[in-house]
Design a protein around this motif. Structure first.
Motif, mmCIF file in Angstrom:
data_model
loop_
_atom_site.group_PDB
_atom_site.id
_atom_site.type_symbol
_atom_site.label_atom_id
_atom_site.label_comp_id
_atom_site.label_asym_id
_atom_site.label_seq_id
_atom_site.Cartn_x
_atom_site.Cartn_y
_atom_site.Cartn_z
ATOM 1 N N ALA A 1 36.952 42.240 37.892
ATOM 2 C CA ALA A 1 36.998 43.178 39.156
ATOM 3 C C ALA A 1 36.552 42.093 40.759
ATOM 4 O O ALA A 1 37.426 42.735 41.485
ATOM 5 N N HIS A 2 36.743 39.923 40.250
ATOM 6 C CA HIS A 2 36.856 39.878 41.569
ATOM 7 C C HIS A 2 38.422 40.123 41.929
ATOM 8 O O HIS A 2 39.065 39.538 43.267
ATOM 9 N N LEU A 3 39.226 39.699 41.147
ATOM 10 C CA LEU A 3 40.767 39.564 41.052
ATOM 11 C C LEU A 3 40.906 40.876 41.935
ATOM 12 O O LEU A 3 41.776 40.714 43.074
ATOM 13 N N THR A 4 40.147 42.115 41.494
ATOM 14 C CA THR A 4 40.683 43.537 42.333
ATOM 15 C C THR A 4 40.684 44.174 43.546
ATOM 16 O O THR A 4 40.742 44.423 44.398
ATOM 17 N N ALA A 5 39.122 43.223 43.664
ATOM 18 C CA ALA A 5 38.606 42.774 45.037
ATOM 19 C C ALA A 5 39.571 42.483 46.087
ATOM 20 O O ALA A 5 38.848 42.592 47.586
ATOM 21 N N ALA A 6 40.348 41.313 45.796
ATOM 22 C CA ALA A 6 41.193 40.730 46.213
ATOM 23 C C ALA A 6 42.010 41.243 46.891
ATOM 24 O O ALA A 6 43.419 40.753 46.395
ATOM 25 N N SER A 7 42.103 42.014 47.609
ATOM 26 C CA SER A 7 43.438 42.669 48.244
ATOM 27 C C SER A 7 44.332 42.162 48.892
ATOM 28 O O SER A 7 45.161 43.090 49.323
ATOM 29 N N THR A 8 43.838 41.467 49.799
ATOM 30 C CA THR A 8 44.881 40.606 50.378
ATOM 31 C C THR A 8 45.424 39.507 50.432
ATOM 32 O O THR A 8 45.642 38.636 51.318
ATOM 33 N N GLY A 9 45.048 39.322 49.470
ATOM 34 C CA GLY A 9 45.894 37.821 48.703
ATOM 35 C C GLY A 9 44.283 36.887 48.330
ATOM 36 O O GLY A 9 43.746 37.017 48.145
ATOM 37 N N ALA A 10 45.200 35.927 46.939
ATOM 38 C CA ALA A 10 43.680 35.129 46.595
ATOM 39 C C ALA A 10 44.979 33.547 45.640
ATOM 40 O O ALA A 10 46.069 34.524 45.273
ATOM 41 N N ILE A 11 43.674 32.929 46.141
ATOM 42 C CA ILE A 11 44.414 31.625 44.703
ATOM 43 C C ILE A 11 43.204 31.791 43.612
ATOM 44 O O ILE A 11 42.559 32.054 44.219
ATOM 45 N N LEU A 12 43.999 32.208 42.394
ATOM 46 C CA LEU A 12 43.366 31.669 41.373
ATOM 47 C C LEU A 12 43.318 30.280 40.670
ATOM 48 O O LEU A 12 44.647 29.886 41.112
ATOM 49 N N LEU A 13 42.491 29.315 40.694
ATOM 50 C CA LEU A 13 42.916 28.621 40.656
ATOM 51 C C LEU A 13 42.408 27.696 39.117
ATOM 52 O O LEU A 13 40.675 27.795 38.578
ATOM 53 N N GLY A 14 43.013 27.286 38.244
ATOM 54 C CA GLY A 14 43.508 27.261 37.107
ATOM 55 C C GLY A 14 42.987 25.710 36.693
ATOM 56 O O GLY A 14 42.751 24.623 37.343
ATOM 57 N N PHE A 15 42.842 25.207 35.401
ATOM 58 C CA PHE A 15 42.522 23.940 34.630
ATOM 59 C C PHE A 15 42.990 23.392 33.694
ATOM 60 O O PHE A 15 43.212 24.545 32.873
ATOM 61 N N HIS A 16 43.479 22.670 33.362
ATOM 62 C CA HIS A 16 43.986 22.089 32.390
ATOM 63 C C HIS A 16 42.472 21.309 31.175
ATOM 64 O O HIS A 16 42.505 20.157 30.938
ATOM 65 N N ILE A 17 41.950 22.644 30.823
ATOM 66 C CA ILE A 17 40.692 22.542 29.545
ATOM 67 C C ILE A 17 40.670 24.068 29.442
ATOM 68 O O ILE A 17 41.302 25.114 29.828
ATOM 69 N N GLY A 18 40.793 24.487 28.275
ATOM 70 C CA GLY A 18 41.583 25.655 26.947
ATOM 71 C C GLY A 18 42.277 25.590 27.097
ATOM 72 O O GLY A 18 43.955 25.520 27.346
ATOM 73 N N PRO A 19 42.778 27.249 26.315
ATOM 74 C CA PRO A 19 43.964 27.543 25.912
ATOM 75 C C PRO A 19 45.157 26.955 27.536
ATOM 76 O O PRO A 19 44.617 28.079 28.573
ATOM 77 N N PRO A 20 46.027 26.886 27.009
ATOM 78 C CA PRO A 20 47.003 27.630 28.489
ATOM 79 C C PRO A 20 47.677 28.691 28.781
ATOM 80 O O PRO A 20 47.418 29.375 27.571
ATOM 81 N N GLY A 21 48.700 28.769 29.424
ATOM 82 C CA GLY A 21 49.804 29.905 29.966
ATOM 83 C C GLY A 21 49.160 31.384 30.021
ATOM 84 O O GLY A 21 48.812 32.507 30.290
ATOM 85 N N VAL A 22 47.409 30.975 30.972
ATOM 86 C CA VAL A 22 47.238 32.469 32.165
ATOM 87 C C VAL A 22 47.432 32.903 32.447
ATOM 88 O O VAL A 22 47.956 33.963 32.802
ATOM 89 N N ALA A 23 48.735 32.360 33.362
ATOM 90 C CA ALA A 23 49.576 32.744 34.523
ATOM 91 C C ALA A 23 50.289 34.294 33.725
ATOM 92 O O ALA A 23 50.359 35.166 34.246
ATOM 93 N N VAL A 24 50.609 33.612 32.712
ATOM 94 C CA VAL A 24 51.668 34.247 31.628
ATOM 95 C C VAL A 24 50.699 35.115 30.878
ATOM 96 O O VAL A 24 51.146 36.897 30.693
ATOM 97 N N ALA A 25 49.590 34.680 30.504
ATOM 98 C CA ALA A 25 48.532 35.988 29.938
ATOM 99 C C ALA A 25 48.077 37.124 30.762
ATOM 100 O O ALA A 25 47.905 38.585 30.572
#
Length: 267
Positions: free
Chosen positions: A81-105
């Motif tokens: 819901a946090h992502l769908t609410a950002a209808s005017t553009g958003a930055i998703l801030l990832g980190f080098h922890i946990g499994p990679p490939g978040v953008a692809v997923a």
């Protein structure tokens, strides 16, 4: 190899490699010493760090994942819901922890996300089913010279102002460092690029964390950072405090999934 054979094989190989390369094992043991968990010895946690490192290498290469649909079946998205609410553009801030490939997923589960980083970090399979994931326009690549970096930042700014969603690894790039997040056993250096884009474009910044539950990749979209403060120094400190709290909570819950922090530096 069919999934998850390759992933399990690499997990075991990385545990074996730790005994062949004692420096890796020492790093894992040092890291594990900072995160005692009920019912898990220091050695057990250290070996789990090594095994997860192997799994994450397999995830990065999409071993055994034939199609985007195969990937989608093993991804759970929380906080959508946090992502769908950002209808005017958003930055998703990832980190080098946990499994990679978040953008692809995220794209596999139906969200249009552009990755800001090197092409090697945005890997997909080479077959026809992955064709839509290999479009050059979906990856903003930083190269070694400052002119191209400026061009990439301009494209990123344009994408955000046009309402796009940009995934940016917080530690990515060779530019200036915004601040350090001190954690038991290591520290995470957070770069400045996303912060500059946030202030220029006035778009929400949503921290994104991922972890494995069994063989399922759980991606959590966190609530947005507070709106930019007119005072840049105060704004940066507010972001630092918020991100530090998120990272501290993550490493305390999933210490064996912090490969970049575990194996960084000297043992």
């Amino acid at each position: 190899l069919p999934w998850p054979w390759g992933e399990e094989i690499l997990a075991k190989l990385f545990v074996a490699k730790a005994f062949i390369r004692p420096s890796q094992l020492r790093k894992a043991l040092v890291w594990a010493g900072h995160y005692p968990l009920a019912g898990r010895s220091r050695w057990r946690l250290a070996l789990s760090c090594c095994a997860h490192h192997g799994r994450f290498v397999a995830r990065q290469a999409l071993l055994g994942v034939r199609t985007p649909e195969d990937l989608r079946r093993h991804v759970i998205l929380k906080g959508e819901a946090h992502l769908t609410a950002a209808s005017t553009g958003a930055i998703l801030l990832g980190f080098h922890i946990g499994p990679p490939g978040v953008a692809v997923a995220l794209r596999a589960v139906g969200h249009r996300v552009t990755w800001m980083g090197g092409r090697r970090a945005f890997r997909t399979r080479g077959n026809e089913a992955w064709r839509s994931f290999r479009q050059a326009s979906d990856t903003l690549t930083l190269s070694g010279n400052s002119a191209s970096k400026g061009a990439v930042l301009y494209r990123a700014r344009r994408l955000l102002l046009d309402g796009g969603t940009l995934y940016v690894p917080a530690e990515h790039g060779s530019g200036r460092e915004a601040f350090q997040v001190a954690l038991p056993g290591a520290s995470a250096g957070i770069k400045l690029g996303w912060f500059v884009l946030r202030r220029q474009c006035a778009v929400p910044v949503l921290p994104v964390l991922a972890h494995l539950e069994g063989r399922t990749q759980v991606i959590t979209i966190c609530p947005p950072l507070p709106p930019p403060d007119p005072d840049q120094a105060r704004d940066l400190e507010v972001c630092r405090v918020r991100l530090a709290a998120l990272l501290e909570d993550y490493v305390s819950r999933f210490p064996d999934q912090c490969y970049a922090l575990t194996f960084r530096g000297r043992a």
